[in-house]
Scaffold this active site. Structure first.
Site, short mmCIF file in Angstrom:
data_model
loop_
_atom_site.label_atom_id
_atom_site.label_comp_id
_atom_site.label_asym_id
_atom_site.label_seq_id
_atom_site.Cartn_x
_atom_site.Cartn_y
_atom_site.Cartn_z
CB SER A 101 -0.92 0.01 1.22
OG SER A 101 -0.17 0.13 2.41
CG HIS A 102 0.70 6.10 -0.79
ND1 HIS A 102 0.67 6.93 0.31
CD2 HIS A 102 1.41 6.75 -1.75
CE1 HIS A 102 1.34 8.04 0.03
NE2 HIS A 102 1.79 7.96 -1.22
#
Length: 102
Positions: free
Chosen positions: A62-63
């Site tokens: 994920s970011h």
């Protein structure tokens, strides 16, 4: 103690800062623990200020996880209901190696 997925190793403590969206960015102070639903590229500047990151959703790709590792700050992702279970401004400790928030 809350549990999630370890995303960026290390341990850090600081006041929890519940951030619901960009309208809350100005509330974040150096040393806060960013607590949010998820992050995207617009959130990246906050990673240079906070001590650690906790998100309600996400995984190792994920970011939040990727940017936390780049910035070398602890992160735990996938902590269900973190925004409602943690109190804004109350001290928390994030263990990004174990995947816990206390």
């Amino acid at each position: 103690m809350l549990h999630g997925r370890p995303a960026s190793a290390g341990t850090a403590s600081g006041p929890a800062r519940i951030v619901r969206g960009p309208e809350d960015f100005d509330r974040v102070r150096r040393g806060d623990v960013l607590v949010c639903h998820f992050t995207d590229p617009a959130w990246t500047p906050l990673f240079g200020v906070v001590a650690a990151v906790v998100t309600e959703v996400g995984g190792p790709l994920s970011h939040a996880a990727i940017v936390a590792r780049e910035q070398r700050i602890p992160a735990v992702v996938g902590v269900a209901d973190a925004m409602s279970l943690l109190d804004d401004s109350k001290p928390v400790t994030v263990d990004g190696t174990a995947g816990t928030v206390s």
